[in-house]
Design an enzyme around this catalytic site. Sequence first.
Site, PDB file in Angstrom:
ATOM      1  N   GLU A 308       0.840  -1.207   0.000  1.00 19.23           N
ATOM      2  CA  GLU A 308       0.000   0.000   0.000  1.00 19.23           C
ATOM      3  C   GLU A 308       0.871   1.252   0.000  1.00 19.23           C
ATOM      4  O   GLU A 308       0.589   2.227   0.689  1.00 19.23           O
ATOM      5  CB  GLU A 308      -0.933   0.006   1.218  1.00 19.23           C
ATOM      6  N   CYS A 407     -11.012   0.578   6.809  1.00 13.54           N
ATOM      7  CA  CYS A 407     -10.643   1.923   7.236  1.00 13.54           C
ATOM      8  C   CYS A 407     -11.314   3.002   6.398  1.00 13.54           C
ATOM      9  O   CYS A 407     -11.547   4.111   6.878  1.00 13.54           O
ATOM     10  CB  CYS A 407      -9.133   2.086   7.167  1.00 13.54           C
ATOM     11  N   CYS A 408     -11.609   2.706   5.123  1.00 12.96           N
ATOM     12  CA  CYS A 408     -12.025   3.766   4.215  1.00 12.96           C
ATOM     13  C   CYS A 408     -13.439   4.287   4.479  1.00 12.96           C
ATOM     14  O   CYS A 408     -13.638   5.516   4.487  1.00 12.96           O
ATOM     15  CB  CYS A 408     -11.873   3.306   2.771  1.00 12.96           C
TER      16      CYS A 408
END
Lengths: 640, 640
Positions: A308, A407-408
């Site tokens: 990431e 998380c998004c």
Amino acid sequence: MIGTAPTAVPVLAARGRLRPLGLGEVRITGGFWAERQSVNAAATLGHIQHWLEREGWIRNFDLAAGQGDLPGERRGREFSDSEVYKFLEAMAWEIGRTDDAGLESRFRAVVRRVADAQEPDGYLNTKFGRPGQEPRWSDLEWGHELYCIGHLLQAAVARARTRPDADDGLLAVARRAADNVCATFGPDGIDGVCGHPEIETALAEFARVTGDDRYLAQAALFVDRRGHGRLRDVEWGREYFQDDIPVREATVLRGHAVRANYLSAGAVDIAVDTDDAGLLAAVRRQWRNTVARRTYVTGGQGSRHQDEAFGDDWVLPPDRAYSETCAGIGSVMLAWRLLLAHGDPGYADLIERTLFNVVSTSPSADGRSFFYTNTLHRRELGTVPDADRASLRAAASLRAPWFEVSCCPTNVARTMASLAAYVATADDDGLQLHQYLTGTVEHRLADGRDLCVTVATDYPHDGHVRVRVDSDDDRPWSLSLRVPGWAVEGATLTVDGTTRPVGPGVVTERRTWRRGDEVVLFLPMAPRFTYPDARIDAVRGCVAVERGPLVLALESVDVPDVETVDELRVDTGQPPRLVDGRVLVRCRRVRPQDHDWPYRTGGAESAPGAGEELDEVAMVEYHAWANRGPSTMRVWLPTT
Amino acid sequence: MIGTAPTAVPVLAARGRLRPLGLGEVRITGGFWAERQSVNAAATLGHIQHWLEREGWIRNFDLAAGQGDLPGERRGREFSDSEVYKFLEAMAWEIGRTDDAGLESRFRAVVRRVADAQEPDGYLNTKFGRPGQEPRWSDLEWGHELYCIGHLLQAAVARARTRPDADDGLLAVARRAADNVCATFGPDGIDGVCGHPEIETALAEFARVTGDDRYLAQAALFVDRRGHGRLRDVEWGREYFQDDIPVREATVLRGHAVRANYLSAGAVDIAVDTDDAGLLAAVRRQWRNTVARRTYVTGGQGSRHQDEAFGDDWVLPPDRAYSETCAGIGSVMLAWRLLLAHGDPGYADLIERTLFNVVSTSPSADGRSFFYTNTLHRRELGTVPDADRASLRAAASLRAPWFEVSCCPTNVARTMASLAAYVATADDDGLQLHQYLTGTVEHRLADGRDLCVTVATDYPHDGHVRVRVDSDDDRPWSLSLRVPGWAVEGATLTVDGTTRPVGPGVVTERRTWRRGDEVVLFLPMAPRFTYPDARIDAVRGCVAVERGPLVLALESVDVPDVETVDELRVDTGQPPRLVDGRVLVRCRRVRPQDHDWPYRTGGAESAPGAGEELDEVAMVEYHAWANRGPSTMRVWLPTT
């Protein structure tokens, strides 16, 4: 005004070139972002709570409070607590924005469950430290304990700034947790940092909200400790968590893109509040190099799936572009802090680009599914994710309702709910508008004068931004407007009946404004071809199409009889045209011949031939793609 | 001949278009590959043993045999046993090749330590099943138990074929392990497959070497079971271990590139020996599509770091190309099996390309360090890996002595030691030469005739391949030579003083050959530009340079005053030239201007300008790059 304090902002620095205006001062009343905020409030917040309950991530706190078997029944990854905290933060902003009584009661109920799980010494985490669990702080690389506390503090900050007098107890919970962090990781404590930065910016904000500089000192200590290899090496190298080079010495963001941005945001907070020009200059330099060499045309950051992470300079493949939604949010957080510190319009340019093309791309039109990553090229149709299952894969081909690492959605929700705080600023002499939307901006200057402007615009679908002054004052003040970097030519400003050309940067009108005075900024909204730097190998020979701040995409659902947009070649001889609100480009369709071996020797390039001319093809705003079922998609288009 | 059985080959199918010739029949006596074999023997095998001992991976067997605390002291990943087995296999081939007495004694010592660890029922693994360890077969997705047994069987096969009468006991150990697998996973046993294919091809070969078809049936059962979702889903999807689609239905290789190739190799073994035309056709189709759309110009396969996997069709970025060494070896294994089955020269074309540009790229010139991945583009200089430490990272910028996952060194060693077995084949009518090197090929035809040819060549650095007949026979027989696919024009064959043009494919001369008759194949070795299919987005506007089977690269150490080869643009108006054995290309050097934002609007492409002309720049053979310290490197070169 609905009782929200004027300082209802996510970032409230001790000093800086500009002062932020918050939810008490900026109201978004219509248009693109108002619609997003309304979907966020009406759909996304409830969707998140449904999944948090369903996945057991809130229940983990009940288990930790003793109502169940904690190690055995706990669910979710090591950072699942943080999603509950980001949800609290999102609700806090939303309550500040709309004063929703139902939401207030849901907020308080979740706070109580969180509070009940806090241990007597202030430690708070459902994954570590209780009987049968790994010891506290035993896995700084991956455990995310400080990261989770950071989000708890940010939730408390949002609440304290929107409801300073609330008696829900969240601020006290956060204070005990922060005190525990200081006691544990202070100068005489554990000489460590968290594998995922976040605690740094959170402690700095917590110092601002509480007035207690111990938290700022702890944040500064964390920033100073990082970059010296205190964390164990991992397969991707210590740059993964920015523990390879001290913050003051680094020249560019690297490693995990969310971590890099969160850390840099914290470093700016500390630099500003401690007047540390060297640290601020270091982050500014890193930001500049990152934007110049490691950022997608959408504003997205991070090109690698594996870690990431940022790639090397110029490594920006549209294929499987990672461009994590949360990295975009982290980038907005960082650029906003730098904008407050320095005032340069380039920071607001990146914020605009990232909000329109990353942050608003993640949620579906109905606000109930999300892109975790935001690729710039989809080659295969893909499949609709199971609406009833958390998606395993960040590379889901369409938006998914939830993720194992989710998380998004909560990050989008807290950003949408606090969006008004990123629109405008003030200084001693007046107002600065950075983002254009329909709404109002009110502010009392340091000298006591009340200023108010109303903005009316259909931006980004129309280039006219009308700013009407709604306050009266005998003394002059300055109204500053940002002319975006993409508005290279054709922008004009009309003041008092006089129109003049303006170019990228900040245009400031200082005068004695009267109620009813109007300024019209016109931005050229004709669609345009955009060419990449020759060093970005992955898009050589391609163009993108942009309109205003919006990146456009070719999506196969818009091209009859074509399953893969990879067969299209755009004719740059004819500029893109705007017809009935849609951007059209002229394309040819090529169908290369298949060969046993895809590399050919010989004098001639294995060009696919001229191909057949198609009618003009309609493009879609990138943020809106993939809302009409499986499709293939390209942002970067090969030319004929 | 040094006592090696004529069937000393890695693959001995029950039927097929061609019969393999092995270490007893093919001798490599000089040139490129002889040198590689000699470095492998003199340096690599000892290097591997040093690291296997140093890392404790052989000692794990001592612990398992009761000489220590197994769970506590065991070292290495779950598949470390397989490296010991691949080392045994490499030694077995090398002993077959050179009859090295010292190696024979080292081989036997390691076999004893392995044998001592086998459990009474035949189970053999140092990671599972003993007190304090996870139970046997409890983690089929990641445990690699069957994978390890597969490599044990392959070692035993190599030994049995090179030393059929050896009394070292390895064959018996392998037989007990194979019986345990059949008993455990047979039709009435565990209905599972291994996360990492390998046992399939190993069991098929083990059936061939033992004559016991139970092993073949078990292999076929494993292949039939796969593709139905028996393995748990993982983040990258079940295509990671090819458990998404049944082998018979798949159309292309996908997922983890080593796994995909190993599985396909096993499927071919089974298809051939059970006369299963459908299964064979399915693999052949997958191979064809994989080569046409998912293979690098080097022959490398697998473009993703995250899951070591194939990308979608046409996704072949040179940046961080994964192209794992072991995937190249797996590809050679698969193509060789298909070549034996069908005889098509395209299989040998890919083997040649992969051997020269992937397998021989991995080891350093001294044979003591290795590339795990084989990128086609290095942007930054990188650093020299610590020679005294196992590398954590597959993406090491230079070759590293060892890896935490160290599959590639042992895989290279076993391939180099058995390389002679991939050179030539026979059928009832004569010999077929597939790879060109200096050496001898001897073979007794089914009808009892002894054939012998001697090959003399400086290939791949010279295009003349002289094949002299060294046997005499009154009856005609056929000598077949492969004309590589890249030799599009200019190849000739000279027989009996007559020269004629020949094109890609197989050219066969059938005649009554006399001792001393000579055939000269001439292959055009002028360097050439190679153009990619227009669908490979990542190399649009670029060319590669090839010479014969060799892919070339631009390496910064060859370009004075240039640190990054990314500044070079090649002028395709002048063909590459061969001067004093080096390939030169004409380049310009461009230095694009830096901007705050790397995307530009406007009528003109942000072309870097014409740049300054450089002298011709020398290229390096790709396999030899990174032997002169840190450097930047490109295979695909942007054009002017």
